[in-house]
Design an enzyme around this catalytic site. Structure first.
Site, PDB file in Angstrom:
ATOM      1  N   CYS B  85      59.318  51.995  27.988  1.00 52.36           N
ATOM      2  CA  CYS B  85      60.057  52.914  27.086  1.00 52.36           C
ATOM      3  C   CYS B  85      59.636  52.680  25.561  1.00 52.36           C
ATOM      4  O   CYS B  85      58.484  52.814  25.143  1.00 52.36           O
ATOM      5  CB  CYS B  85      61.497  52.866  27.093  1.00 52.36           C
ATOM      6  N   HIS B 202      61.738  53.419  33.288  1.00 55.03           N
ATOM      7  CA  HIS B 202      62.355  51.992  33.314  1.00 55.03           C
ATOM      8  C   HIS B 202      62.452  51.170  34.637  1.00 55.03           C
ATOM      9  O   HIS B 202      63.333  51.412  35.397  1.00 55.03           O
ATOM     10  CB  HIS B 202      63.874  52.138  32.919  1.00 55.03           C
ATOM     11  N   GLU B 204      63.083  48.172  35.129  1.00 53.79           N
ATOM     12  CA  GLU B 204      64.057  47.243  35.550  1.00 53.79           C
ATOM     13  C   GLU B 204      65.542  47.595  35.459  1.00 53.79           C
ATOM     14  O   GLU B 204      66.277  47.170  35.950  1.00 53.79           O
ATOM     15  CB  GLU B 204      64.073  46.279  34.093  1.00 53.79           C
TER      16      GLU B 204
END
Lengths: 83, 230
Positions: B85, B202, B204
Site C-alpha cells: 500500500c 494488504h 497483513e
C-alpha cells in the site's frame, strides 16, 4: 549571485487519467458553466540565488527531476525570472 | 533473522505487519526510519499508512529519506523487500519497482475486499501458490491506480514481473474487477530483483484467522526464506 524565482509547473502527461480534474470539471458543469476540458497542474515558485539564470534553471530542473515531478506520469517545465 | 518493518511518521500498518509476521513464526520488529536499517535485517517490509500525510505525492517523502538508500542497497543484494500500500507507493517512488501508483479512477478512497490473481510464481512472495490462484485481500487506498508507460509495461510483461492482477472471484481479469483503474489490472509488480515486490492489497490484514480470511499469509511467508513454513 543574483536573486531569481524559478517557477516549476508540473502536469500529468497527455493520456494519463486525472480523476480529480474530471471531478472538478463536473462540478463546474453542475454550476452551469460551459467548458470543453479542464486540466490541473501543480506550480512551485522557488526563490533562490544563483550565478546566472542558467544555473538557477539547472538547479530547479534537478529539483523537479529528483522530487517535485514523477517522470512516470508527469511532464514539467521551468521558468526563471529575476527577483 | 529479523524482518525490519520500517516506520515513518504517518505509517499505520507497522504494528499489524509485525503481528501478522509473528503469527507466521517470522521474527519481525518495527524500526523507526531515523534509526536506519538494522545490520541483522533479513528482510524489509515497507508498511501501509500515510507517510508524511501523502504530501506532494503518496510515498515520495519517505522515498527520499536516507534509510531508503539502505533499503535499495539491501534489495540489490537480494534481501527480500516488500512494499504494501503506502509501502508500494514508496517503493515505486524510490525506484525499487517501476511505474507509479496514483489517484484512483473513482477519485475516492476505497476500502473493500478484492480478488487478485497470482500472475507469476517466480518470487518468494508467490512461490507458495500456483499461477492463476485467486486470493481475496483487502485494499484501502486513494492512490492505488498503477500507471506505467508503454515501454515499461511491455518490459514488465516480457520479464514476467507482474505479480498480481485484480480479477473477479473466478479469476477472470475484467474491467469491472479493477477497483482503481490500474493499467492492465496490475495490483503488484516485481522489481529488478525478484526478491523485491510491491502490492496495493494488504496481506497483513488477511493473515490472522480472526480477521475473516488468511489468503495473505502465503505472500508474507516470502520473508521466511528457506524456513519450513514456505
Amino acid at each position: 549571485m543574483t536573486a531569481y524565482t524559478a517557477t516549476v509547473t508540473i502536469r500529468l502527461k497527455r493520456g494519463v487519467l486525472d480523476p480529480e480534474a474530471e471531478t472538478t470539471q463536473q462540478a463546474l458543469e453542475r454550476l452551469g458553466f460551459e467548458l470543453d476540458d479542464l486540466r490541473s497542474t501543480d506550480r512551485f515558485e522557488i526563490d533562490l540565488d544563483a550565478e546566472n539564470s542558467e544555473a538557477a534553471r539547472d538547479r530547479a530542473d534537478e529539483m523537479a527531476e529528483r522530487l517535485l515531478a514523477n517522470p512516470t506520469i508527469h511532464d514539467y517545465e521551468v521558468e526563471v525570472s529575476g527577483r | 533473522m529479523t524482518v525490519a518493518v520500517l516506520q515513518f511518521g504517518g505509517s499505520n500498518c507497522d504494528r499489524d505487519s509485525v503481528r501478522a509476521l509473528s503469527h507466521l513464526g517470522i521474527d519481525a520488529e518495527r524500526v523507526w526510519y531515523e534509526n536506519g536499517l538494522p545490520e541483522n535485517a533479513t528482510g524489509v517490509l515497507l508498511p501501509g499508512g500515510f507517510s508524511y500525510g501523502d504530501y506532494l505525492r503518496a510515498g515520495v517523502m519517505a522515498a527520499r529519506t536516507p534509510v531508503i538508500d539502505a533499503v535499495c542497497e539491501a534489495a540489490s543484494e537480494g534481501i527480500p523487500v516488500l512494499g504494501v500500500c503506502n509501502g508500494a507507493q514508496i517503493g515505486c517512488e524510490a525506484g525499487l519497482t517501476p511505474g507509479a501508483f496514483t489517484v484512483n479512477r473513482s477519485a475516492r478512497f476505497q476500502c473493500e475486499r478484492v480478488h487478485v490473481r497470482v500472475e507469476t510464481t517466480e518470487s518468494p512472495w508467490t512461490r507458495g501458490y500456483d499461477e492463476g490462484d485467486v486470493l481475496e485481500l483487502p485494499i484501502a487506498h486513494g492512490e492505488g491506480r498503477f500507471e506505467a508507460d508503454d515501454d515499461t509495461h511491455e518490459r514488465l510483461i516480457e520479464d514476467d514481473r507482474i505479480l498480481l492482477r485484480y480479477c473477479d472471484a473466478e479469476g477472470v481479469v475484467t474491467d469491472d474487477a479493477n477497483p482503481n483503474g490500474s493499467r492492465d489490472n496490475v495490483a503488484g509488480v516485481v522489481g529488478e530483483k525478484r526478491t523485491t515486490a510491491v502490492m496495493m492489497p494488504h496481506p497483513e490484514r488477511a493473515t490472522l484467522p480472526d480477521l475473516g480470511g488468511t489468503d495473505g499469509a502465503v505472500l508474507l511467508r516470502g520473508f521466511g526464506a528457506t524456513s519450513a513454513t514456505v
